[in-house]
Motif scaffolding. Structure first.
Motif, PDB file in Angstrom:
ATOM      1  N   GLN A   4       1.062  -1.488  -0.202  1.00  0.00           N
ATOM      2  CA  GLN A   4      -0.332   0.185   0.148  1.00  0.00           C
ATOM      3  C   GLN A   4       1.015   1.018   0.068  1.00  0.00           C
ATOM      4  N   ILE A   5       0.787   2.227  -1.091  1.00  0.00           N
ATOM      5  CA  ILE A   5       1.799   3.278  -1.706  1.00  0.00           C
ATOM      6  C   ILE A   5       0.516   4.410  -0.981  1.00  0.00           C
ATOM      7  N   VAL A   6       1.343   5.031   0.293  1.00  0.00           N
ATOM      8  CA  VAL A   6       0.554   6.500   0.429  1.00  0.00           C
ATOM      9  C   VAL A   6       0.885   7.712  -0.085  1.00  0.00           C
ATOM     10  N   LEU A   7      -0.322   8.419  -0.177  1.00  0.00           N
ATOM     11  CA  LEU A   7      -0.967   9.491  -1.231  1.00  0.00           C
ATOM     12  C   LEU A   7      -1.205  10.714  -0.071  1.00  0.00           C
ATOM     13  N   PHE A   8      -0.537  11.857   0.305  1.00  0.00           N
ATOM     14  CA  PHE A   8      -1.131  12.862   0.765  1.00  0.00           C
ATOM     15  C   PHE A   8      -0.673  14.274  -0.277  1.00  0.00           C
ATOM     16  N   ASP A   9      -2.015  15.162   0.211  1.00  0.00           N
ATOM     17  CA  ASP A   9      -1.625  16.478  -0.654  1.00  0.00           C
ATOM     18  C   ASP A   9      -0.728  16.511  -0.484  1.00  0.00           C
ATOM     19  N   GLY A  10       0.094  17.021  -1.455  1.00  0.00           N
ATOM     20  CA  GLY A  10       1.462  17.551  -1.743  1.00  0.00           C
ATOM     21  C   GLY A  10       2.791  16.763  -1.851  1.00  0.00           C
ATOM     22  N   PHE A  11       2.633  15.019  -1.691  1.00  0.00           N
ATOM     23  CA  PHE A  11       3.562  13.754  -2.362  1.00  0.00           C
ATOM     24  C   PHE A  11       4.536  14.755  -2.798  1.00  0.00           C
ATOM     25  N   ASP A  12       5.638  13.828  -3.006  1.00  0.00           N
ATOM     26  CA  ASP A  12       6.118  13.558  -3.989  1.00  0.00           C
ATOM     27  C   ASP A  12       6.568  12.835  -4.984  1.00  0.00           C
ATOM     28  N   PRO A  13       5.592  12.802  -7.069  1.00  0.00           N
ATOM     29  CA  PRO A  13       5.952  12.381  -7.543  1.00  0.00           C
ATOM     30  C   PRO A  13       6.281  10.545  -7.652  1.00  0.00           C
ATOM     31  N   LEU A  14       8.407  11.449  -7.464  1.00  0.00           N
ATOM     32  CA  LEU A  14       8.780  10.055  -7.640  1.00  0.00           C
ATOM     33  C   LEU A  14       9.221   9.375  -7.089  1.00  0.00           C
ATOM     34  N   ASP A  15       8.761   9.801  -5.389  1.00  0.00           N
ATOM     35  CA  ASP A  15       8.506   8.764  -3.764  1.00  0.00           C
ATOM     36  C   ASP A  15       7.828   7.563  -4.363  1.00  0.00           C
ATOM     37  N   VAL A  16       6.341   7.981  -5.030  1.00  0.00           N
ATOM     38  CA  VAL A  16       6.124   7.245  -5.481  1.00  0.00           C
ATOM     39  C   VAL A  16       5.337   6.082  -6.671  1.00  0.00           C
ATOM     40  N   ILE A  17       5.707   7.257  -7.827  1.00  0.00           N
ATOM     41  CA  ILE A  17       5.896   6.262  -8.482  1.00  0.00           C
ATOM     42  C   ILE A  17       7.343   5.279  -9.027  1.00  0.00           C
ATOM     43  N   ALA A  18       8.324   5.991  -8.730  1.00  0.00           N
ATOM     44  CA  ALA A  18       9.293   4.413  -9.057  1.00  0.00           C
ATOM     45  C   ALA A  18       8.912   3.412  -8.128  1.00  0.00           C
ATOM     46  N   PRO A  19       8.890   3.186  -6.842  1.00  0.00           N
ATOM     47  CA  PRO A  19       7.824   2.075  -5.680  1.00  0.00           C
ATOM     48  C   PRO A  19       7.064   1.328  -6.536  1.00  0.00           C
ATOM     49  N   PHE A  20       6.383   2.323  -7.271  1.00  0.00           N
ATOM     50  CA  PHE A  20       4.796   1.698  -8.376  1.00  0.00           C
ATOM     51  C   PHE A  20       5.376   0.920  -9.128  1.00  0.00           C
ATOM     52  N   SER A  31       4.546 -13.887 -11.145  1.00  0.00           N
ATOM     53  CA  SER A  31       3.401 -14.154 -11.346  1.00  0.00           C
ATOM     54  C   SER A  31       2.207 -13.807 -10.135  1.00  0.00           C
ATOM     55  N   GLY A  32       2.164 -12.686  -9.689  1.00  0.00           N
ATOM     56  CA  GLY A  32       1.267 -12.361  -9.260  1.00  0.00           C
ATOM     57  C   GLY A  32       1.638 -12.413  -7.447  1.00  0.00           C
ATOM     58  N   ALA A  33       2.427 -12.411  -6.859  1.00  0.00           N
ATOM     59  CA  ALA A  33       2.951 -13.207  -5.693  1.00  0.00           C
ATOM     60  C   ALA A  33       3.798 -11.944  -5.212  1.00  0.00           C
ATOM     61  N   VAL A  34       3.135 -10.589  -5.601  1.00  0.00           N
ATOM     62  CA  VAL A  34       3.472  -8.835  -5.375  1.00  0.00           C
ATOM     63  C   VAL A  34       1.797  -7.977  -6.025  1.00  0.00           C
ATOM     64  N   GLY A  35       1.298  -7.677  -5.142  1.00  0.00           N
ATOM     65  CA  GLY A  35       0.455  -6.648  -5.310  1.00  0.00           C
ATOM     66  C   GLY A  35       0.851  -5.390  -5.216  1.00  0.00           C
ATOM     67  N   VAL A  36       0.224  -4.145  -5.111  1.00  0.00           N
ATOM     68  CA  VAL A  36       0.566  -2.995  -5.245  1.00  0.00           C
ATOM     69  C   VAL A  36      -0.653  -1.648  -5.273  1.00  0.00           C
ATOM     70  N   GLU A  37      -1.034  -1.073  -5.056  1.00  0.00           N
ATOM     71  CA  GLU A  37      -2.051  -0.018  -4.758  1.00  0.00           C
ATOM     72  C   GLU A  37      -1.618   1.075  -4.697  1.00  0.00           C
ATOM     73  N   LEU A  38      -2.290   1.836  -4.448  1.00  0.00           N
ATOM     74  CA  LEU A  38      -2.793   3.414  -4.031  1.00  0.00           C
ATOM     75  C   LEU A  38      -3.867   3.819  -3.090  1.00  0.00           C
ATOM     76  N   VAL A  39      -3.551   4.324  -2.023  1.00  0.00           N
ATOM     77  CA  VAL A  39      -3.798   4.335  -1.313  1.00  0.00           C
ATOM     78  C   VAL A  39      -3.584   5.988  -0.448  1.00  0.00           C
ATOM     79  N   SER A  40      -5.135   6.340   0.520  1.00  0.00           N
ATOM     80  CA  SER A  40      -4.815   7.459   1.339  1.00  0.00           C
ATOM     81  C   SER A  40      -5.423   7.227   3.010  1.00  0.00           C
TER      82      SER A  40
END
Length: 229
Positions: A4-20, A31-40
């Motif tokens: 779960q990658i956390v978003l908040f107002d003013g987040f740095d895009p590269l901090d989010v997009i690179a790990p995502f 083969s699906g062993a890792v799932g990822v989503e953006l949350v707040s």
């Protein structure tokens, strides 16, 4: 592993997009062993970054009870000249993209995020990670006292001041807390987490896909204390 990658107002895009991107590719390679989503903290919503008005959508609320990984990014905004500090009114009024990064990080403390991160860190089935100023969010919430962590080099003193043990390293592994330094370290942090949680073959395949070789040694509190040079 679910991330779960956390978003908040003013987040740095590269901090989010690179790990995502790294974690998503890892899920494909494994083969699906890792799932990822953006949350707040607030649940599904459009969240505006601190860079150019870029908007990403959180598709769910952060769930600290869900096993896996929670990743906190830093903020993008004004850094200021050495010694420059925000004015007395910098924390008041509506959020602006030209605000100081410490103000944007501090605003996260006025949301439900600190309580959710506290619950995540108390969950033995969750690894909490952070990139850049994300470590300062955790620290200012009182969650890093006595823990080893890193952040952007401009924030290491602040990290120390909160009671954390600041380490000047690209990635710091403190067990159920794994942190990365400046913004591009999000790539290295995510690749290391892939190696640690899924395996080196998957991590190496993603490195090759993105034509990026991880930098630096992952710091752990292990081995002898080095002598001063």
């Amino acid at each position: 592993m679910h991330a779960q990658i956390v978003l908040f107002d003013g987040f740095d895009p590269l901090d989010v997009i690179a790990p995502f991107e790294v974690l998503y590719a890892g899920g494909t390679a494994a083969s699906g062993a890792v799932g990822v989503e953006l949350v707040s903290a607030e649940g599904p919503r459009e969240v505006v970054a601190g860079t150019g008005g870029l908007t990403l959508r959180a598709t769910a609320a952060l769930d600290p009870a869900r096993p896996g990984l929670v990743l906190v990014p830093g903020a993008s905004g004004r850094v200021g000249e050495p010694g420059e500090v925000p004015g007395d009114d910098a924390g008041d009024g509506p959020w602006r993209q030209d605000e100081f990064i410490p103000v944007l990080l501090r605003r996260t403390l006025e949301t439900e995020l600190p309580a959710l991160l506290t619950a995540a860190m108390e969950n033995p089935e969750v690894t909490v990670s952070a990139v850049c100023g994300g470590s300062l969010v955790l620290a200012m919430a009182g969650l890093l006292e006595g823990r080893h962590a890193t952040t952007h080099h401009l924030g290491l003193d602040l990290l120390d001041a909160t009671g954390a043990h600041a380490v000047s390293a690209r990635v710091v592994d403190d067990g159920d807390l794994v942190t990365g330094a400046g913004v591009t370290s999000g790539l290295d942090l995510a690749l290391y987490l892939l190696e640690r949680e899924v395996g080196p073959r998957v991590a190496h395949a993603v490195e090759e896909l993105f034509a990026h070789e991880r930098r630096g040694t992952v710091w752990r509190a292990q081995g002898p204390t080095p002598a001063r040079f």
